[in-house]
Motif scaffolding. Structure first.
Motif, short mmCIF file in Angstrom:
data_model
loop_
_atom_site.label_atom_id
_atom_site.label_comp_id
_atom_site.label_asym_id
_atom_site.label_seq_id
_atom_site.Cartn_x
_atom_site.Cartn_y
_atom_site.Cartn_z
N ASP A 177 25.59 -12.22 25.77
CA ASP A 177 26.66 -11.59 24.99
C ASP A 177 26.40 -11.72 23.49
OD1 ASP A 177 27.35 -14.15 24.21
OD2 ASP A 177 29.15 -14.26 25.45
N THR A 178 27.36 -11.27 22.69
CA THR A 178 27.20 -11.28 21.23
C THR A 178 27.20 -12.68 20.63
OG1 THR A 178 29.59 -10.89 21.06
CG2 THR A 178 28.14 -8.96 20.90
N GLU A 179 27.66 -13.66 21.41
CA GLU A 179 27.64 -15.05 20.94
C GLU A 179 26.37 -15.76 21.41
OE1 GLU A 179 29.96 -16.16 18.93
OE2 GLU A 179 31.00 -14.22 19.06
N ASN A 180 25.44 -14.98 21.96
CA ASN A 180 24.17 -15.50 22.46
C ASN A 180 24.34 -16.41 23.68
OD1 ASN A 180 21.37 -15.25 22.20
ND2 ASN A 180 21.20 -17.25 21.20
N SER A 181 25.45 -16.20 24.41
CA SER A 181 25.70 -16.96 25.64
C SER A 181 25.24 -16.15 26.84
CB SER A 181 27.18 -17.29 25.77
OG SER A 181 27.61 -18.10 24.70
N THR A 236 34.55 -8.82 26.35
CA THR A 236 33.24 -9.47 26.21
C THR A 236 32.19 -8.37 26.05
OG1 THR A 236 33.94 -11.32 27.61
CG2 THR A 236 31.55 -10.99 27.30
#
Length: 483
Positions: free
Chosen positions: A354-358, A432
């Protein structure tokens, strides 16, 4: 989701989008369109092709063109011949409001130069082309005369359709006059096409023919006769014709003639599939290029409407060498998706960041709510943006949002698309967001058989079974309001 009205534009904003024939550009060079602006203090000027894979996407935009200035657009030879749309966005001092106007132009073997006042762009005399531009000057002259002839035919037709005494001498004379006018107009169109046969615009003249109405028939028989007359207008061997916007409009009109507002959804599907089958069968008697583009047109229309019966009908023609669709692989992929991606089956699993690098595993996603919605989309797609805005408004303003999480997977991949996606998701913070590297060739696009966006899949969180395949934001709202 494009509505019926759009399938009759086509079957908007394919969408709608219509892929033009490969350009027969031997001997054709890049061309220029020079616009001399007058009548407004300043305007934003853009030029877009009206057909092809990039239809309605500006070739270039000049942001602040001032009165008395000129700007020049360069058109790649691969787009020629084609008709284009000039758009002017300006401030109207008379109304005190922002305004816009459009001007259609034809580009073939000539450079185009025109002097235009955007306020009066719809008045032919106000748009001045250079003296050697036969394509656009002849079309201007033709359009004025053609409109006058068709208005007179339409007036007689209206009187005949409403007149109550079919046995009166007045009605009989009117019917005789109507038939004569129809024939005279058809003959005039043929003469005009022959006289200007070296021009691209001449190929569009035949599309202005008025199908004759047989007033002696009942409504159903009359409609069938009109459809047959309408098909007979087209020369299915004319590959140049398919490059014009008028041809697209002719296709849209043919499809819309099969639609009735009293139809149920099933009847509408049946009628539109019948329209496609009828036209493709006729096109197979002509040039293979024309037939292949016919398959492409109906695929885009059926796909935009989620009409699986129509897409399956197209499969009958895919291996016919007389009908080589350029979208054959996409059609096959969509048919595979219809067979494999359906309610009751397990949603294909995938891993993504995802955009949070998760890291996200789809089958493990959204455990906090009973359902999850997978949305595969493109921020650079106008239709996607429309659906997304409607869906997000519903999600944030309805209590049923407590029932499902949303995983929005973008297939944007180019240097221009990704910044648009990054900007768009700032306004969608409750979802998300992920970016599927590879776009339409990515793993997610492959396992969900994506050939166009958006794709919406409702999944039961616990079992990961597909429980809904909505086509619109309204479909999603109805599903969660009922479940």
């Amino acid at each position: 989701m494009i509505q019926i009205k759009s399938f009759a534009k086509l079957l908007v904003a394919l969408v709608l989008v219509f892929t033009a024939v490969s350009c027969q550009s031997q001997g054709i060079q890049d061309r220029t369109v020079t616009v001399y602006l007058r009548g407004v203090s300043m305007a934003r000027v853009s030029l877009s092709p009206l057909t092809g894979s990039n239809a309605y996407k500006p070739i270039k935009v000049f942001e602040q063109v001032q009165n008395g200035q000129n700007v020049t657009f360069t058109i790649n030879k691969e787009l020629i011949p084609c008709d284009f749309q000039l758009r002017f966005d300006y401030f109207d001092v008379n109304s005190g409001k922002p305004s816009a106007s459009e001007q259609r132009i034809f580009v073939n073997k000539q450079n185009v130069s025109l002097n235009i006042n955007p306020i009066y762009a719809t008045i032919a005399d106000s748009v001045i082309f250079s003296d050697n531009d036969k394509e656009n000057i002849i079309y201007q002259q033709f359009s004025i005369q053609n409109q006058s002839i068709k208005e007179n035919i339409g007036l007689i037709q209206m009187v005949l359709s409403k007149y109550d005494n079919k046995n009166s001498s007045f009605y009989k004379e009117g019917l005789k006059e109507y038939k004569q006018r129809i024939k005279q107009h058809a003959d005039w169109l043929k003469q005009q096409a022959k006289e200007h046969k070296d021009l691209f615009v001449s190929h569009t003249f035949v599309l202005q023919e008025v199908p004759e109405i047989d007033f002696s028939l009942d409504e159903k028989a009359r409609k069938n006769a009109m459809l047959e007359n309408y098909i007979n207008i087209i020369d299915f061997k004319d590959t140049v014709l398919t490059r014009s916007f008028d041809y697209r409009k002719w296709l849209d009109n043919f499809v819309s003639m099969h639609f009735d507002r009293s139809y149920t959804d099933a009847q509408t599907d049946s009628a539109l599939v019948s329209a496609g089958r009828k036209l493709i069968e006729r096109a197979k008697t002509g040039d293979p290029v024309v037939c292949g583009k016919m398959l492409d047109y109906f695929f885009e229309g059926y796909e935009s409407m989620g009409m699986e019966s129509g897409i399956q009908m197209l499969a009958e023609h895919l291996d016919n060498p007389k009908c080589p669709a350029t979208k054959k692989e996409a059609i096959i992929k969509r048919i595979e998706g219809i067979s494999n991606l359906k309610i009751g089956t397990t949603a294909p699993d995938f891993d993504i960041t995802d955009t949070e690098n998760s890291s996200i595993n789809f089958h493990n996603f959204g455990k906090s709510k009973p359902y999850k919605l997978l949305m595969i989309w493109s921020a650079d797609c106008e239709h996607c943006q429309e659906v997304t805005q409607q869906l997000y408004m519903f999600y944030t303003n309805s209590p049923v949002s407590s029932k499902f999480n949303v995983l929005a997977v973008s297939i944007d991949e180019t240097e221009t698309e990704i910044p648009i996606w990054e900007s768009n998701i700032k306004n969608l913070p409750k979802w998300t967001h992920t970016l599927s590297k590879g776009g339409l060739l990515s793993q997610v696009a492959k396992i969900y058989y994506v050939v166009s966006t958006p794709v919406l899949v409702i999944v039961d969180t616990e079992s990961n079974k597909i429980i809904g395949l909505p086509k619109t934001a309204r479909d999603v709202a109805m599903f969660f309001s009922e479940n």
